[in-house]
Design an enzyme around this catalytic site. Structure first.
Site, mmCIF file in Angstrom:
data_model
loop_
_atom_site.group_PDB
_atom_site.id
_atom_site.type_symbol
_atom_site.label_atom_id
_atom_site.label_comp_id
_atom_site.label_asym_id
_atom_site.label_seq_id
_atom_site.Cartn_x
_atom_site.Cartn_y
_atom_site.Cartn_z
ATOM 1 N N GLU A 1 0.779 -1.233 0.000
ATOM 2 C CA GLU A 1 0.000 0.000 0.000
ATOM 3 C C GLU A 1 0.812 1.285 0.000
ATOM 4 O OE1 GLU A 1 -3.471 0.270 -0.184
ATOM 5 O OE2 GLU A 1 -3.245 -1.843 -0.702
ATOM 6 N N SER B 1 -60.131 -4.637 32.831
ATOM 7 C CA SER B 1 -60.178 -4.739 34.292
ATOM 8 C C SER B 1 -58.820 -4.975 34.939
ATOM 9 C CB SER B 1 -61.145 -5.853 34.705
ATOM 10 O OG SER B 1 -62.470 -5.481 34.384
#
Length: 663
Positions: free
Chosen positions: A38, A312
Site C-alpha cells: 500500500e 379490568s
C-alpha cells in the site's frame, strides 16, 4: 456484541466486526506486507503522495472515477475521521491532504499504522487485521504466516472481489498475492530465497452473516432504543466496540415462546396477536417476552410496542390508590347496577346488569364489579388513580386523555404488556416500582463498565401493596383467574376483558416475577378462536400465563406474599358459593346493550405495518362495524365507554372462563 443476561450467550452482533489489537501484536512480516502493498515510503513520506494525489484530482476534474494513489496516512484519515469518506470531490481530496499532513506532524508513524491496521476493511465483514485473520484463516493475527499476511495485504485493494474468490477472481487474487510477495522482496522484507519458497495460502470457508431470527429482532430493537435513551448514539452502538449485556434470560425467552405457541391452537387466526412480558419486581429487568412473529408484523411487536385497552387489569391501580389514601379492604362501595355518576352521560352497568349491593373491596376485586370500582374512583379521586398508575410505569401520555372519565378505573386507557407487567411488579415489590429496562450493563472498548441503575419510585405504602395483593389473590383462588393457579405457590392476578373481547388480558405475579399476557386482533375485531369461541381474560390468556410461569418458577423457592391488614380477614368476608352464577355451557358473549357506549379498543390497525395506538375512538357505543379512525371528540368530559366484561363468578378451577351472567 450484545449478550443475554449471562454475559456469555451472544444475542446479536451489531455494527462492524472490529477487534482492536496493539501494533506489537501484529507480526512484523504482516506489517511489512501491508506497507509493501500500500505505501512503500510510509516511514519516510510526509503523510501524502504528491504524484498520487495529483493523479486522483485530475481524474476527478476530468469526470473519471476518483483514483487511488493515497498513502496509508491518507487512507486512515478517510476511515478514521467522520465526514470525509462520504464526499467524492476535489474539496474532499484537499481536506484529506490537509488532515493527513497534520496527523503526520502530530502523531508517530507507529500510531498511524496501528490505527490503520485496526480500521481498514478487509472483506468478509471484517474491519481491522485481527478480525480479518479470524475471518480468512480462523486464527489470531499473531499466528499468521508470511503467506497469510501477504494475502490480507493483497485483499485491501479489492476486498469484495477477493473475499471468497472463485474462477477468474481466484486467478486475480493469486496474481495480486504474488505481487505483494515480490514487493516484500523488493523492500528487503524477504530474501530472494524466501520469495521463491512462499506458497499461496489456503482460505477457510466464509462464515454466514450473523442473522437475527424470531424474537432476537425485537430484542435488538428494544436494546438499541434504550441505549439511545441513555445517551448512546447509533455511531456509538455500531462502531464503539461496546459489550452490551441485556436483561433477557435465554431460557425464559424460549419458555415464553413455547407457552404462547403450544397453548394457542393451530387454527388461531393470523390477525390474532398475543403478547407476553415478564418483569423482575426487585430490579425492573424485563427478563423475557414474546412479541409475536416478526414475519407477521414489520414495525411493532406485541409486548413492547402494541398498546391495547387494559380492561379490568387496571382496577388494581384504583384499589391501590384507595388503600394508600385512607380506605381499607373493609370499605363498602356501591356494587349495584346501573350506577349513575354526574360526570357520565349515561348510567354505568355491571356485566349482565347484576347488582351486588354494598360490598367490600375484596369482593369487588374478586368479582370484578364495575360499578364498585367506578364508585371507588369517585370516592378516592381519579387524579389519585392516575398518579398511582403513572408512578407504576404507565406513561402520562397514555392516561391523560382518559383520567377525567368516570370509567377511567375500568381500564379505558391503553397499555402494553411490558407496561402492565411492570405496573403489577410494584405490588410484588412492596409498593416500590423499579423502572422497566432491558440493558444490564455496557462496557466500552477500553474496558470501562457502566451498570444500569434503574429509577426506583415509591408508588404506595407497603401495607397498601400487601392488601392490594391479597385482594388479587382471591381472583386466582376463587374468581375469574382460577385457570392461572400454580398449585405449589401463591399467585395474585387480575383478568381483563374489554367489550366485545377486543382485548383480553391476564396479569399476575408471584413475589419473584410479574407477567402479563394479552390477546387482541390487529383489525380491532373480537378475539375469537376456532374451537374455543370468544375469548375472555380467564381463558387462553390465563392458560398461557400458567404455562409460562410453571416453567419459569420450576426449582425456584416458594415465597409467600406479605400478610394483609387484619381487616382483610374480617368484614364479613366469606368464600363465595362455588355452585352459583356459573355461565351456561353454550354462552359465548354477553348481550349487547345498544344504549351504552362501548369502550372500543384502539383504532383499526393495518394488518402488518402499523402498531396499535392508544387513541380513544370517536365512535363509542355504536356496534355493527369497526370504529372510525378519528380523534376523540373535543368535549369537556370524554364519552364514557361501556364496562369491561370481567365478569361474574366462575369458581371451578378447571374452567378458565371469565365469569359471565347466569342463565
Amino acid at each position: 456484541m450484545i449478550y443475554y443476561r449471562d454475559g456469555k450467550s451472544v444475542l446479536a452482533r451489531q455494527g462492524v466486526d472490529r477487534r482492536r489489537v496493539d501494533l506489537s501484536q501484529v507480526p512484523k512480516h504482516v506489517r511489512d506486507a501491508v506497507i509493501a502493498a500500500e505505501n512503500r515510503s510510509f516511514y519516510e513520506d510526509a503523510g501524502v503522495s504528491v504524484k498520487g494525489t495529483a493523479r486522483a484530482v485530475w481524474s476527478t476534474l476530468t469526470g473519471r472515477q476518483l483514483q487511488g494513489g493515497s498513502t496509508i496516512t491518507q487512507q486512515l484519515v478517510r476511515n478514521y475521521y467522520s465526514g470525509l469518506s462520504q464526499e467524492r470531490s476535489v474539496t474532499r481530496k484537499f481536506k484529506e491532504i490537509l488532515i493527513a499532513v497534520k496527523v503526520d506532524q502530530s502523531k508517530s508513524k507507529d500510531w498511524v499504522l496501528e490505527q490503520y491496521l485496526n480500521t481498514i476493511y478487509f472483506g468478509r465483514g471484517a474491519n481491522g487485521v485481527q478480525s480479518a485473520a479470524r475471518a480468512y484463516f480462523g486464527k489470531d493475527v499473531e499466528k499468521l504466516s508470511v503467506a497469510e499476511g501477504a494475502y490480507l495485504a493483497a485483499v485491501i485493494q479489492q476486498p469484495s472481489r477477493f473475499a471468497d474468490p472463485k474462477g477468474s477472481d481466484l486467478a486475480a487474487a493469486r496474481a495480486r498475492w504474488q505481487s505483494v510477495i515480490k514487493a516484500m522482496g523488493q523492500t528487503g522484507a524477504l530474501t530472494p530465497q524466501q520469495v521463491a519458497a512462499e506458497r499461496f495460502p489456503e482460505l477457510i470457508e466464509p462464515k454466514k452473516p450473523f442473522e437475527l431470527k424470531g424474537q432476537a429482532q425485537y430484542m435488538l430493537e428494544q436494546v438499541t432504543a434504550e441505549l439511545n435513551r441513555r445517551g448512546y448514539s447509533d455511531e456509538d452502538i455500531n462502531s464503539g466496540g461496546l459489550k452490551i449485556v441485556t436483561t433477557f434470560d435465554k431460557k425464559l425467552m424460549q419458555a415464553a415462546k413455547r407457552a404462547v405457541t403450544e397453548v394457542l391452537p393451530d387454527a388461531t387466526p393470523k390477525k390474532v396477536r398475543t403478547g407476553l412480558a415478564a418483569v423482575d419486581p426487585a430490579t425492573g429487568e424485563v427478563v423475557a417476552f414474546y412479541g409475536g412473529k416478526p414475519s407477521q408484523s414489520k414495525y411493532y411487536d406485541s409486548a413492547f410496542s402494541a398498546k391495547v385497552m387494559a380492561g379490568s387489569t387496571f382496577k388494581p391501580y384504583t384499589l391501590a390508590a384507595a388503600l394508600d389514601n385512607g380506605f381499607d379492604l373493609s370499605t363498602r362501595v356501591d356494587g349495584n347496577s346501573p350506577l349513575r355518576v354526574a360526570s357520565a352521560a349515561q348510567a354505568i352497568p355491571n356485566d349482565g346488569d347484576r347488582s351486588y349491593g354494598q360490598i367490600n373491596l375484596i369482593s369487588a376485586t374478586q368479582n370484578s364489579v364495575n360499578t364498585a370500582f367506578v364508585d371507588l374512583g369517585q370516592k378516592v379521586g381519579l387524579d389519585k388513580v392516575a398518579e398511582v398508575a403513572e408512578a407504576a410505569g404507565i406513561p402520562a401520555s397514555q392516561l391523560d386523555q382518559h383520567k377525567h372519565a368516570a370509567a377511567f378505573p375500568l381500564g379505558v386507557a391503553s397499555v402494553s404488556a411490558v407496561q402492565n407487567a411492570s405496573g403489577f411488579s410494584t405490588f410484588a415489590n412492596k409498593g416500590v416500582h423499579m423502572e422497566a429496562h432491558v440493558v444490564k450493563s455496557v462496557t466500552d472498548a477500553e474496558g470501562r463498565e457502566q451498570v444500569v441503575e434503574p429509577v426506583a419510585t415509591k408508588v404506595v405504602g407497603e401495607q397498601a401493596a400487601a392488601d392490594t395483593t391479597y385482594a388479587m389473590q382471591q381472583v386466582v383462588k376463587y374468581g375469574t383467574g382460577t385457570a392461572a393457579r400454580l398449585y405449589d405457590r401463591p399467585v395474585a392476578g387480575k383478568t381483563g376483558t374489554t367489550d366485545e373481547s377486543k382485548s383480553v388480558w391476564f396479569n399476575g405475579f408471584t413475589p419473584q416475577l410479574s407477567v402479563a399476557v394479552d390477546m387482541f386482533r390487529d383489525d380491532n375485531a373480537t378475539v375469537t378462536i376456532p374451537g374455543y369461541g370468544t375469548q375472555f381474560g380467564g381463558q387462553l390468556p390465563a392458560q398461557i400465563w400458567r404455562a409460562f410461569m410453571t416453567e419459569a418458577m420450576a426449582g425456584k423457592p416458594v415465597e409467600e406474599f406479605p400478610e394483609p391488614s387484619e381487616y382483610g380477614w374480617s368484614s364479613g368476608y366469606t368464600e363465595p358459593d362455588r355452585d352459583r352464577d356459573l355461565p351456561r355451557p353454550d354462552y359465548t358473549a354477553p348481550p349487547a346493550d345498544p344504549g351504552w357506549d362501548d369502550p372500543e379498543s384502539d383504532p383499526v390497525l393495518p394488518p402488518t405495518d402499523e402498531p396499535p395506538t392508544d387513541e380513544l375512538p370517536d365512535d363509542l357505543g355504536r356496534s355493527g362495524g369497526p370504529p372510525e379512525e378519528t380523534a376523540p371528540p373535543e368535549t369537556d368530559e370524554p364519552d364514557q365507554p361501556s364496562i369491561q366484561q370481567d365478569d361474574l363468578q366462575d369458581t371451578r378451577p378447571q374452567d378458565g372462563r371469565d365469569r359471565q351472567p347466569a342463565a
